[in-house]
Write a protein that holds these residues in place. Sequence first.
Motif, PDB file in Angstrom:
ATOM      1  N   PHE A  67       0.836  -1.191   0.000  1.00 38.80           N
ATOM      2  CA  PHE A  67       0.000   0.000   0.000  1.00 38.80           C
ATOM      3  C   PHE A  67       0.875   1.247   0.000  1.00 38.80           C
ATOM      4  CE2 PHE A  67      -4.270  -1.529   0.517  1.00 38.80           C
ATOM      5  CZ  PHE A  67      -4.142  -2.763   1.131  1.00 38.80           C
ATOM      6  N   CYS A  68       0.512   2.161  -0.849  1.00 38.70           N
ATOM      7  CA  CYS A  68       1.102   3.481  -0.870  1.00 38.70           C
ATOM      8  C   CYS A  68       0.223   4.372   0.009  1.00 38.70           C
ATOM      9  CB  CYS A  68       1.099   3.974  -2.315  1.00 38.70           C
ATOM     10  SG  CYS A  68       1.553   5.684  -2.556  1.00 38.70           S
ATOM     11  N   ALA A  69       0.835   5.283   0.761  1.00 31.80           N
ATOM     12  CA  ALA A  69       0.068   6.173   1.623  1.00 31.80           C
ATOM     13  C   ALA A  69       0.695   7.560   1.613  1.00 31.80           C
ATOM     14  CB  ALA A  69       0.003   5.626   3.049  1.00 31.80           C
ATOM     15  N   ALA A  70      -0.121   8.556   1.898  1.00 31.24           N
ATOM     16  CA  ALA A  70       0.362   9.931   1.926  1.00 31.24           C
ATOM     17  C   ALA A  70      -0.334  10.686   3.047  1.00 31.24           C
ATOM     18  CB  ALA A  70       0.098  10.616   0.585  1.00 31.24           C
ATOM     19  N   SER A  71       0.365  11.664   3.606  1.00 29.13           N
ATOM     20  CA  SER A  71      -0.250  12.493   4.642  1.00 29.13           C
ATOM     21  C   SER A  71       0.160  13.954   4.443  1.00 29.13           C
ATOM     22  CB  SER A  71       0.163  12.030   6.034  1.00 29.13           C
ATOM     23  OG  SER A  71       1.535  12.294   6.260  1.00 29.13           O
ATOM     24  N   GLY A  72      -0.591  14.846   5.138  1.00 26.65           N
ATOM     25  CA  GLY A  72      -0.293  16.262   5.037  1.00 26.65           C
ATOM     26  C   GLY A  72      -1.571  17.048   4.885  1.00 26.65           C
ATOM     27  N   GLY A  73      -1.545  18.307   5.331  1.00 29.14           N
ATOM     28  CA  GLY A  73      -2.721  19.136   5.131  1.00 29.14           C
ATOM     29  C   GLY A  73      -3.834  18.921   6.129  1.00 29.14           C
ATOM     30  N   GLY A  74      -3.520  18.366   7.306  1.00 29.19           N
ATOM     31  CA  GLY A  74      -4.548  18.220   8.328  1.00 29.19           C
ATOM     32  C   GLY A  74      -4.898  16.781   8.616  1.00 29.19           C
ATOM     33  N   SER A  75      -6.100  16.554   9.129  1.00 30.95           N
ATOM     34  CA  SER A  75      -6.584  15.213   9.483  1.00 30.95           C
ATOM     35  C   SER A  75      -5.678  14.527  10.485  1.00 30.95           C
ATOM     36  CB  SER A  75      -6.755  14.322   8.242  1.00 30.95           C
ATOM     37  OG  SER A  75      -7.710  14.862   7.354  1.00 30.95           O
ATOM     38  N   GLY A  76      -5.015  15.312  11.366  1.00 28.69           N
ATOM     39  CA  GLY A  76      -4.200  14.698  12.413  1.00 28.69           C
ATOM     40  C   GLY A  76      -3.095  13.831  11.871  1.00 28.69           C
ATOM     41  N   TYR A  77      -2.584  14.140  10.722  1.00 33.60           N
ATOM     42  CA  TYR A  77      -1.536  13.365  10.064  1.00 33.60           C
ATOM     43  C   TYR A  77      -2.026  11.992   9.642  1.00 33.60           C
ATOM     44  CZ  TYR A  77       1.300  16.984  12.252  1.00 33.60           C
ATOM     45  OH  TYR A  77       1.799  18.186  12.679  1.00 33.60           O
ATOM     46  N   ALA A  78      -3.322  11.848   9.492  1.00 29.94           N
ATOM     47  CA  ALA A  78      -3.875  10.570   9.059  1.00 29.94           C
ATOM     48  C   ALA A  78      -3.365  10.232   7.667  1.00 29.94           C
ATOM     49  CB  ALA A  78      -5.396  10.618   9.057  1.00 29.94           C
ATOM     50  N   LEU A  79      -3.169   8.955   7.454  1.00 28.24           N
ATOM     51  CA  LEU A  79      -2.664   8.496   6.173  1.00 28.24           C
ATOM     52  C   LEU A  79      -3.808   8.214   5.210  1.00 28.24           C
ATOM     53  CD1 LEU A  79       0.047   5.995   7.465  1.00 28.24           C
ATOM     54  CD2 LEU A  79       0.357   8.346   6.671  1.00 28.24           C
ATOM     55  N   ASN A  80      -3.622   8.690   3.991  1.00 26.45           N
ATOM     56  CA  ASN A  80      -4.543   8.373   2.901  1.00 26.45           C
ATOM     57  C   ASN A  80      -3.911   7.248   2.089  1.00 26.45           C
ATOM     58  OD1 ASN A  80      -6.641  10.847   2.720  1.00 26.45           O
ATOM     59  ND2 ASN A  80      -4.646  11.567   3.373  1.00 26.45           N
ATOM     60  N   PHE A  81      -4.623   6.154   1.965  1.00 27.17           N
ATOM     61  CA  PHE A  81      -4.068   4.966   1.325  1.00 27.17           C
ATOM     62  C   PHE A  81      -4.583   4.761  -0.088  1.00 27.17           C
ATOM     63  CE2 PHE A  81      -1.677   2.565   4.480  1.00 27.17           C
ATOM     64  CZ  PHE A  81      -2.050   3.172   5.663  1.00 27.17           C
ATOM     65  N   GLY A  82      -3.741   4.162  -0.914  1.00 26.51           N
ATOM     66  CA  GLY A  82      -4.192   3.629  -2.189  1.00 26.51           C
ATOM     67  C   GLY A  82      -4.862   2.293  -1.962  1.00 26.51           C
ATOM     68  N   LYS A  83      -5.326   1.664  -3.045  1.00 20.44           N
ATOM     69  CA  LYS A  83      -6.048   0.398  -2.922  1.00 20.44           C
ATOM     70  C   LYS A  83      -5.124  -0.808  -2.869  1.00 20.44           C
ATOM     71  CE  LYS A  83     -10.401   1.947  -4.859  1.00 20.44           C
ATOM     72  NZ  LYS A  83     -11.501   1.687  -5.810  1.00 20.44           N
ATOM     73  N   GLY A  84      -3.826  -0.575  -3.054  1.00 24.23           N
ATOM     74  CA  GLY A  84      -2.873  -1.657  -2.922  1.00 24.23           C
ATOM     75  C   GLY A  84      -2.532  -2.335  -4.230  1.00 24.23           C
ATOM     76  N   THR A  85      -1.320  -2.890  -4.259  1.00 27.56           N
ATOM     77  CA  THR A  85      -0.858  -3.710  -5.378  1.00 27.56           C
ATOM     78  C   THR A  85      -0.386  -5.034  -4.808  1.00 27.56           C
ATOM     79  OG1 THR A  85      -0.160  -1.828  -6.734  1.00 27.56           O
ATOM     80  CG2 THR A  85       0.837  -3.971  -7.224  1.00 27.56           C
ATOM     81  N   SER A  86      -0.940  -6.105  -5.332  1.00 27.16           N
ATOM     82  CA  SER A  86      -0.550  -7.438  -4.872  1.00 27.16           C
ATOM     83  C   SER A  86       0.672  -7.898  -5.660  1.00 27.16           C
ATOM     84  CB  SER A  86      -1.709  -8.418  -5.068  1.00 27.16           C
ATOM     85  OG  SER A  86      -1.326  -9.712  -4.650  1.00 27.16           O
ATOM     86  N   LEU A  87       1.788  -8.060  -4.958  1.00 25.25           N
ATOM     87  CA  LEU A  87       3.040  -8.487  -5.589  1.00 25.25           C
ATOM     88  C   LEU A  87       3.254  -9.973  -5.369  1.00 25.25           C
ATOM     89  CD1 LEU A  87       5.819  -7.904  -6.922  1.00 25.25           C
ATOM     90  CD2 LEU A  87       6.698  -7.454  -4.622  1.00 25.25           C
ATOM     91  N   LEU A  88       3.539 -10.667  -6.453  1.00 18.77           N
ATOM     92  CA  LEU A  88       3.887 -12.089  -6.382  1.00 18.77           C
ATOM     93  C   LEU A  88       5.284 -12.261  -6.955  1.00 18.77           C
ATOM     94  CD1 LEU A  88       3.116 -15.049  -5.847  1.00 18.77           C
ATOM     95  CD2 LEU A  88       2.256 -15.157  -8.186  1.00 18.77           C
TER      96      LEU A  88
END
Lengths: 111, 113
Positions: B89-110
């Motif tokens: 999962f990729c995640a990003a934070s900034g701009g408020g929300s208590g530094y909460a992370l915004n996540f992508g939907k994920g990439t399944s690696l095999l």
Amino acid sequence: SQTIHQWPATLVQPVGSPLSLECTVEGTSNPNLYWYRQAAGRGLQLLFYSVGIGQISSEVPQNLSASRPQDRQFILSSKKLLLSDSGFYLCAWSQGATEAFFGQGTRLTVV
Amino acid sequence: DQQVKQNSPSLSVQEGRISILNCDYTNSMFDYFLWYKKYPAEGPTFLISISSIKDKNEDGRFTVFLNKSAKHLSLHIVPSQPGDSAVYFCAASGGGSGYALNFGKGTSLLVTP
């Protein structure tokens, strides 16, 4: 060292029943606390976050609520569960603008 | 509205080769970016992060690259190992929300032997 405890690990509840999931953090003070949900085939959705006791912010309108009765305790609740509340619930903590650390999660199935 | 996007739901790589996982974001207020690794029925574990003042951060086999002008970041795993098989999962934070992370939907690696 810091640890995060989340329970129960799995839960099966009937539609219309109440819910209470608990999360506690040890080894740190005044953490930021979060509840996330991962629905089937989807990413991690932020539900609630808290920057202090009694301070709760909701990111998504829903059938759930959160409370922070103590500095390192975060509770996720519902008065009446819906089928759509099924998912994998994750509690997390962070200190400021750093990485968040997650609990092991609770698999909730509403039947 | 999905502010962090991982457009590849899955990726298959041979052991020993490079794995490249991509992530795009839309919010220019994001200033901290992270990658997490997740196994089924477990919480995500932190892998590596990068702040917006850098364009590269390396930790062992893992390197994260940030291109702010393109609002794009990537995770390189070299060499890939079968134990790397998981959802990233990729995640990003900034701009408020208590530094909460915004996540992508994920990439399944095999990673195949």
